[in-house]
Design an enzyme around this catalytic site. Sequence first.
Site, short mmCIF file in Angstrom:
data_model
loop_
_atom_site.label_atom_id
_atom_site.label_comp_id
_atom_site.label_asym_id
_atom_site.label_seq_id
_atom_site.Cartn_x
_atom_site.Cartn_y
_atom_site.Cartn_z
N ASN A 150 24.38 42.26 -2.68
CA ASN A 150 23.41 41.58 -3.54
C ASN A 150 23.96 40.20 -3.92
O ASN A 150 24.78 40.08 -4.82
CB ASN A 150 23.14 42.44 -4.78
CG ASN A 150 22.10 41.84 -5.71
OD1 ASN A 150 21.87 40.63 -5.68
ND2 ASN A 150 21.49 42.66 -6.53
N SER A 152 21.74 37.88 -4.80
CA SER A 152 20.40 37.37 -5.08
C SER A 152 19.81 37.74 -6.43
O SER A 152 18.71 37.29 -6.75
CB SER A 152 19.45 37.86 -3.98
OG SER A 152 19.59 39.25 -3.77
N CYS A 153 20.51 38.57 -7.24
CA CYS A 153 19.92 38.91 -8.54
C CYS A 153 19.75 37.62 -9.36
O CYS A 153 20.72 36.89 -9.57
CB CYS A 153 20.82 39.90 -9.30
SG CYS A 153 20.12 40.33 -10.90
C1 LIG Z 1 12.23 45.89 -11.67
C2 LIG Z 1 12.93 45.36 -10.48
C3 LIG Z 1 14.30 45.57 -10.32
C4 LIG Z 1 14.97 45.08 -9.20
N1 LIG Z 1 16.31 45.33 -9.06
C5 LIG Z 1 16.96 44.88 -7.95
C6 LIG Z 1 18.33 45.22 -7.73
O1 LIG Z 1 18.97 45.93 -8.51
N2 LIG Z 1 18.92 44.74 -6.60
C7 LIG Z 1 18.25 43.97 -5.69
O2 LIG Z 1 18.83 43.58 -4.68
N3 LIG Z 1 16.94 43.65 -5.87
C8 LIG Z 1 16.29 44.10 -6.97
N4 LIG Z 1 14.95 43.82 -7.14
C9 LIG Z 1 14.26 42.96 -6.14
C10 LIG Z 1 13.47 43.79 -5.12
O3 LIG Z 1 14.33 44.59 -4.35
C11 LIG Z 1 12.65 42.89 -4.18
O4 LIG Z 1 13.54 42.05 -3.48
C12 LIG Z 1 11.63 42.01 -4.90
O5 LIG Z 1 11.01 42.71 -5.97
C13 LIG Z 1 10.54 41.50 -3.96
O6 LIG Z 1 9.86 42.57 -3.37
P1 LIG Z 1 8.38 43.05 -3.89
O7 LIG Z 1 7.49 41.87 -3.78
O8 LIG Z 1 8.00 44.19 -2.97
O9 LIG Z 1 8.57 43.49 -5.30
C14 LIG Z 1 14.26 44.33 -8.24
C15 LIG Z 1 12.88 44.13 -8.39
C16 LIG Z 1 12.22 44.64 -9.48
C17 LIG Z 1 10.72 44.41 -9.60
#
Ligand SMILES: Cc1cc2nc3c(=O)[nH]c(=O)nc-3n(C[C@H](O)[C@H](O)[C@H](O)COP(=O)(O)O)c2cc1C
Length: 375
Positions: A150, A152-153
């Site tokens: 990760n 990218s957070c």
């Molecule tokens: C509530 C929430 C928590 C997330 N936590 C993480 C995480 O712990 N690690 C990570 O790499 N991405 C995390 N993401 C990002 C998602 O994996 C994804 O990259 C992002 O939401 C875009 O995809 P989507 O449009 O399908 O939501 C999180 C997204 C959301 C909405």
Amino acid sequence: MADLSTLFTGIRFENPFLLASAPPAESESNILRAYEAGWGGVVTKTIGLHPVMNVRGPKTKFLRADHDGSRLSMAKRPDTTLMASWNWELISDKPLDWWVPRLEAIKKAWPNRVLVASIMAGSGTDKELHNWQILTQAVQDAGVDAIELNFSCPHMDRVDMGSNVGKDPVLCSVSTQAVKAVARVPVWVKLTPATADIVEEATATFLGGADAISSSNTFPALPLFDPATLDFEVNVDGYVSSGGLGGPAILPQSLAKMAQLTQAFPDRELSGIGGISGFDQALSYFLLGCGTVQVATAAMLDHAIGPNVIAALTRGMTEFLERNADRDWTSLADFRGLRRGRVVPHSQIGRPDDSDYHGGYEDEAEGYAVEVTAR
Ligand SMILES: Cc1cc2nc3c(=O)[nH]c(=O)nc-3n(C[C@H](O)[C@H](O)[C@H](O)COP(=O)(O)O)c2cc1C
């Protein structure tokens, strides 16, 4: 016969659809339910070694538009369309010791489904780089099939973590190298979309030895103000900090990032994320050249792990292959990357009269090669 299975970083997937690292993948019970529902793979919620303490109150909200487009708000109400998720949730608040036996149990129960562990450590010191290695060794010993780093957070205070790594090509390279030095399974890296040219960070990451790049994580974003209270729709004591936008709103932006990546690295493995809720959206990533796709927001809103979403994805891909049977398409390999070359410089887009336009320069400017329009 339609064949949904695919090979990605040397791993055989029953289908190319994964749950992304997010709440749907935050527990053993969720992941087991996800496999039962048919997901080809799951990327766990990110696991780290540093202390994690989330904010008070909701960590995720959903931005919806009234059907006539007059109001955009996170207020839950009928007759609306989902625009986006907004979250300021940190990585998993469960420690590594909590995760390890659960990863083992999940692999034991579903040995043929793909389990990817998302991990995160700092990058500023040798001790932090060693933390990447501790995490890598622990999750691979537990039996995971691959690891996703990760970088990218978007909501990290630490300057050496999350998207702050993904914004620094040197840290991207060094952290990937540290993991690759001990990894026995493929290493995917999830880069932040919040940089000027993602190809720079991707180049450094591949130089560090990454086997694949995943993109996009959420885009930096704020909630809207509530016109009645003049407070942000999400806040704690009136304050907010930058969170991440996901869901339908980011699909075009994520595709733009992915188009850059698939053109720069046509022979590399890329996993598309952002705004996917059905096969049509997944198809856009596949046509650009992605070998798998991942879903977060849509799955959260569908019984927490997306049983209807994965059913629609697999049904959509089966029907798509059947519709294209006369082209002899039987699997993803037959149409993956088919439209990669369709993103071109503006000067190569047709004009009413092509001979009148020279990329914004004067006609026959000295020293300027007139663009040739590719048709
Ligand atoms: C509530 C929430 C928590 C997330 N936590 C993480 C995480 O712990 N690690 C990570 O790499 N991405 C995390 N993401 C990002 C998602 O994996 C994804 O990259 C992002 O939401 C875009 O995809 P989507 O449009 O399908 O939501 C999180 C997204 C959301 C909405």
